[in-house]
Structure formats: C-alpha cells, structure tokens
Write a protein that holds these residues in place. Structure first.
Motif, short mmCIF file in Angstrom:
data_model
loop_
_atom_site.label_atom_id
_atom_site.label_comp_id
_atom_site.label_asym_id
_atom_site.label_seq_id
_atom_site.Cartn_x
_atom_site.Cartn_y
_atom_site.Cartn_z
N ALA A 93 0.69 -1.23 0.17
CA ALA A 93 -0.26 -0.08 -0.05
C ALA A 93 1.08 1.36 0.14
CB ALA A 93 -1.05 -0.06 1.21
N ILE A 94 2.09 1.23 0.63
CA ILE A 94 2.78 2.52 0.79
C ILE A 94 4.03 2.42 -0.17
CG2 ILE A 94 2.23 2.56 3.37
CD1 ILE A 94 4.98 1.99 3.96
N LEU A 95 4.38 1.60 -0.86
CA LEU A 95 5.27 1.54 -1.64
C LEU A 95 5.32 2.70 -2.76
CD1 LEU A 95 7.56 -1.27 -2.87
CD2 LEU A 95 7.06 0.23 -4.38
N ARG A 139 -6.25 -13.61 7.80
CA ARG A 139 -5.20 -13.05 7.22
C ARG A 139 -5.68 -11.80 6.15
NH1 ARG A 139 -2.80 -17.49 3.17
NH2 ARG A 139 -4.07 -17.18 1.23
N SER A 140 -6.93 -11.88 5.63
CA SER A 140 -7.61 -10.85 4.78
C SER A 140 -7.99 -9.74 5.48
CB SER A 140 -8.43 -11.39 3.91
OG SER A 140 -8.07 -12.54 2.90
N LEU A 141 -8.50 -9.99 6.51
CA LEU A 141 -8.71 -9.14 7.76
C LEU A 141 -7.68 -8.17 8.16
CD1 LEU A 141 -11.15 -7.81 9.41
CD2 LEU A 141 -10.79 -9.60 11.21
N PHE A 165 -4.21 -3.17 7.85
CA PHE A 165 -2.95 -2.60 7.49
C PHE A 165 -2.72 -1.75 6.45
CE2 PHE A 165 0.31 -4.89 10.32
CZ PHE A 165 -0.64 -5.67 11.21
N SER A 166 -3.42 -2.36 5.36
CA SER A 166 -3.16 -1.47 4.21
C SER A 166 -4.21 -0.07 4.11
CB SER A 166 -3.97 -2.32 2.63
OG SER A 166 -5.15 -2.76 3.06
N LEU A 167 -5.26 -0.32 4.80
CA LEU A 167 -6.08 0.77 4.99
C LEU A 167 -5.54 2.21 5.68
CD1 LEU A 167 -9.06 2.09 4.25
CD2 LEU A 167 -10.02 1.10 6.30
N THR A 168 -4.71 1.55 6.78
CA THR A 168 -4.19 2.67 7.63
C THR A 168 -2.78 3.11 7.43
OG1 THR A 168 -3.64 0.91 9.12
CG2 THR A 168 -5.64 1.62 9.57
N ALA A 169 -2.40 2.15 6.31
CA ALA A 169 -0.79 2.60 5.99
C ALA A 169 -0.64 3.93 5.75
CB ALA A 169 -0.55 1.56 4.68
N SER A 170 -1.21 4.60 4.68
CA SER A 170 -1.11 5.96 4.29
C SER A 170 -1.03 7.11 5.60
CB SER A 170 -1.67 6.18 3.02
OG SER A 170 -3.03 6.39 3.53
N GLU A 171 -2.05 6.78 6.46
CA GLU A 171 -2.32 7.74 7.46
C GLU A 171 -1.14 7.73 8.50
OE1 GLU A 171 -4.69 10.01 7.91
OE2 GLU A 171 -5.02 9.59 5.80
#
Length: 450
Positions: A296-298, A427-429, A434-440
């Motif tokens: 997500a953040i790469l 694992r999908s949860l 993790f991906s939803l909060t990555a940028s924030e």
C-alpha cells in the motif's frame, strides 16, 4: 452356537456337528445362520475414480488450472495500485477513497471464501470454480467501463467476492489429489500462485497504465478471466470424491435441488473454537498484513523519494515477489522432509504439529525486515537497501503462510477448504486493516516509526 442361529445363510446338521462345511443340497434338518462377513477394506489405489489415484499427468493438468485461478485472486487485488493517482484524477476523488477500494477488495477476499468452501463441499469444486470465474469476468469489464466512483466502487467489491474462489478452494483441491508425503510441495505451489500475484500485477499494472491507460488494466483482466472460465469448463475435473458416502439419487425437482444446496456459511467460524487454529491464524494474519502494508505505501514512498515513474514503481515489487517465491518454495521443500525426519525419530509415528516447528525460522525475517525497511527509507539510503529489506520480510511472511496452510490441511482433511477459508478470512482482515491505515500512519509517524 445357538446365539448365532438366525435367518441368513443355511448349513446342515452335519456341519453344525463337525464344524466343517458340507456340500449338500438344501433339505430337512437344515437351520439358518447369519454370517458375519467383514466389509472390504477401501484402498484408493484400487479406485481409478479417486483423484488420489489419478495419473500424474492428469493431476498436474488439473492443478495447473486451479493454480491459474488462484493466481487471479491477489493479482486482481494489486494490479491497479501503481495507477492509483491516475484513477484518483479520473474520478476526481482522493487517495483515501482509492485505497478503500483496494482494502475492501481484500476484505471480500476474506469473507467470500466462507461461502465458497462449504458450498464446494456440498456440490463439488468444479462448478463453484466455473460459476465464480464467470461472474468475476463480468464484474471486471464493468469496472473498466465505469464512469463514476460509485459504480467502480461497487463492482470492485463484487469482483473481490468472486476473484477469491481460487484461494478458497485451492487447498481443498490439493488435499483431494495429493497424499500427505507430497502435499507440502503441492501446497507450496498453491501458496506461490497466490503470492506471486501482487508483484506480477504491480509490474504489469504500472506499464499498462503508462502506455495504454488504467482502463486497459481491467480489459486485460477480463480477457484472462474469460479464458480461464472456458478452460475450466472443458478441462477442469471434479476432485471432491467421498467413496464412503452413499450416493443420493438425482434431485426430482427444483425444490429438492435447492434443499440440497442449503448450508450455513457462518458455521465455518466454529473452527475458531479450536485453539490450534486460532494460534496458527494469528501469526499468519500479522505476517500477511505486514506484506500488504508494504504494497500500500510503496508507490507513495518510492515515487516522491526516488523519483520513480509508475513503471519503475511496479518494478520495485519484484523484490516482494522474489521473497514470496523463495519463502514458499523453501517452506514446501523443507517441511515434508522435516516431517519425515521427525517421524523417524519418533519411532515412525507422524505428528501433524511437527510441521509448525519450522515457523520459528521465519520469526527474525518477519520481525526485522519491516524495521530495516522503514529506517532505510528514513535515512534515505539508496533504493536497493529498502528493497532488500522488503525481500527479507516477504520471505518470512510467505514461509509462515505456507507452513501454516499445509498444517491446517493436514489437521482438517475432511474440511480442508473450510479450515483454510478461516485462515484466509483472518489474514485478509489483517491485510485490509494494515493497508487501509498505511498511508495515514506514515503521514503521522514517518517511515522509520511506521
């Protein structure tokens, strides 16, 4: 002797007296007894219809189709990540909304298998594969022609529900076709087909967006989905085979057919009552969440920091793909050998939990890989340094996933697809969170502390 005399086969008085069979015609002085004939012992090697006894070529062909469907799951999840900025500009929205379509796709990847797995254990794997891939193809083309963010959002979520059929049923198909001593290797190919999806998709998506436009990302996926649907219809064999079950007569009407399809998808959650399943799913979820945090953040880190265009950002995912491939292959090749070695040391008695011991080997990679990645970016080291850390972290994550998935199949052979679906859900949860909060998190804490 008298207690054995019932209606059944006939013997003569001479046979009763002597205890030896006499070849005589039925006549006066005969009584009947019930013979206790032991049922024949089932041996799958004598049953050509059992997928375990299929010829090697047929197993490989069937597995290849299943793995191709599995590949589409996470391939579809990340292929448009390098094009996030262009999609955001097209729909005149913000990056948080685009990341939400990515995160909710992952959530559907966790929820939908709870339906696909028990359904496949009632009607078989083949038709679930074919039906899901058909609807996936339709949803994909509708994503490509979307003219509003609402339409794109809706069909992206539906696409996630049907794209995950491979990861939901793939482990069950492996357990249907392969014996325990070869299952680890086959399972590593199953996991490899899943985790190669994100790096391959990101590389392809970056260049497709750069030269053809983001819509072509979905057009190409539509072509791939359609081809797999046709191939599955003509060449995919049914692997769900239960010789001990009585075969039901064909349904007489629509009501009878629907009655047989009834099942409770939430019943899969009952597997969380087993401590071993919970303890296996938790570390797998964290490891998988870390991997998707990187995904997500790469683009947001390597683009501005190293001035990479979408094509070069996509190439960065080779590092994750290399780690994924090595982790899955090494885990598959070592786990079978280790289990055989451990069984010999235990006087030939195999214990399923032996396989889990290898997960300790992955702990340093999962723990120190993300730390190195973040601080390498923080100190602005050359781009190769954080990518090496990404490779190490991905290796640990996929080593853990492969070992855990193989163990869940071994420990739950009769409900392998449901057990792995529970693992997929957890694992999908974690991947979604993790991906939803990555940028924030990155914007608040910076690369190092994130």
């Amino acid at each position: 002797m008298n207690s054995d005399l019932e209606k059944g086969s006939t013997i003569s008085d001479d046979e009763i007296n002597t205890g030896h069979p006499i070849d005589s015609k039925k006549g006066p002085g005969q009584v009947t007894i019930k013979e206790n004939v032991p049922p024949p012992v089932y041996n799958y090697k004598d049953d050509p219809d059992n997928p375990l006894s299929w010829p090697r070529r047929r197993k490989v062909g069937n597995l290849s189709i299943v793995l191709s469907i599995c590949f589409m799951s996470y391939f579809s999840s990340t292929i448009y990540v390098p094009a996030s900025h262009d999609i955001m500009m097209y729909f005149n929205t913000n990056l948080m909304i685009i990341n939400a379509t990515f995160s909710l796709f992952l959530l559907m990847n966790g929820i939908a298998p709870l339906f696909w797995a028990p359904l496949s254990e009632r009607i078989g794997r083949r038709w679930v594969y074919i039906g899901a891939m058909t609807i996936y193809t339709l949803c994909t083309i509708l994503c490509g022609i979307s003219n509003s963010i609402g339409m794109f959002f809706a069909f992206r979520i539906l696409q996630g529900a049907f794209a995950c059929v491979g990861q939901a049923l793939g482990s069950g198909s492996v357990s249907d076709m392969f014996e325990a001593h070869e299952r680890g290797k086959a399972m590593s190919y199953y996991v490899l087909s899943l985790i190669l999806g994100p790096p391959v998709a990101s590389i392809a998506g970056g260049y497709i967006d750069e030269y053809l436009g983001w819509q072509w990302i979905f057009y190409i996926k539509t072509i791939m989905g359609g081809l797999l649907t046709v191939i599955s219809y003509f060449f995919l064999g049914e692997t769900l085979y239960r010789p001990y079950q009585n075969k039901l007569p064909p349904p007489s009407n629509l009501q009878d057919r629907l009655k047989r399809l009834k099942f409770n998808p939430l019943s899969t959650f009952k597997l969380f009552k087993h401590p071993d399943i919970v303890l296996v799913c938790l570390p797998v979820g964290i490891a998988f969440g870390c991997f998707y945090f990187f995904v997500a953040i790469l683009p947001a880190t390597f683009g501005p920091l190293y001035h990479f265009n979408p094509g070069k950002v996509g190439l960065c995912f080779i590092a994750g793909g290399l780690g994924n491939a090595l982790g899955s292959i090494v885990a598959g090749r070592t786990s079978d050998k280790y289990c055989l070695h451990a069984a010999k040391r235990n006087n030939g008695v195999a214990v399923k939990e032996y396989r889990l011991r290898l997960m300790y080997f992955a702990v340093p990679f999962v723990l120190f890989g993300p730390i190195m990645y973040g601080w390498f970016l923080h100190f602005k080291l050359p781009w190769i340094a954080p990518l090496i850390a990404f490779t190490l972290s991905s290796f640990g994550s996929m080593f853990t996933v492969t070992i855990a998935t193989t163990y869940l199949v071994d420990a739950n052979l009769q409900t392998a697809a449901s057990a792995v679906s529970v693992n997929n859900f957890s694992r999908s949860l974690f991947a979604m969170l993790f991906s939803l909060t990555a940028s924030e998190l990155r914007s608040v804490l910076g690369d190092g502390w994130t």
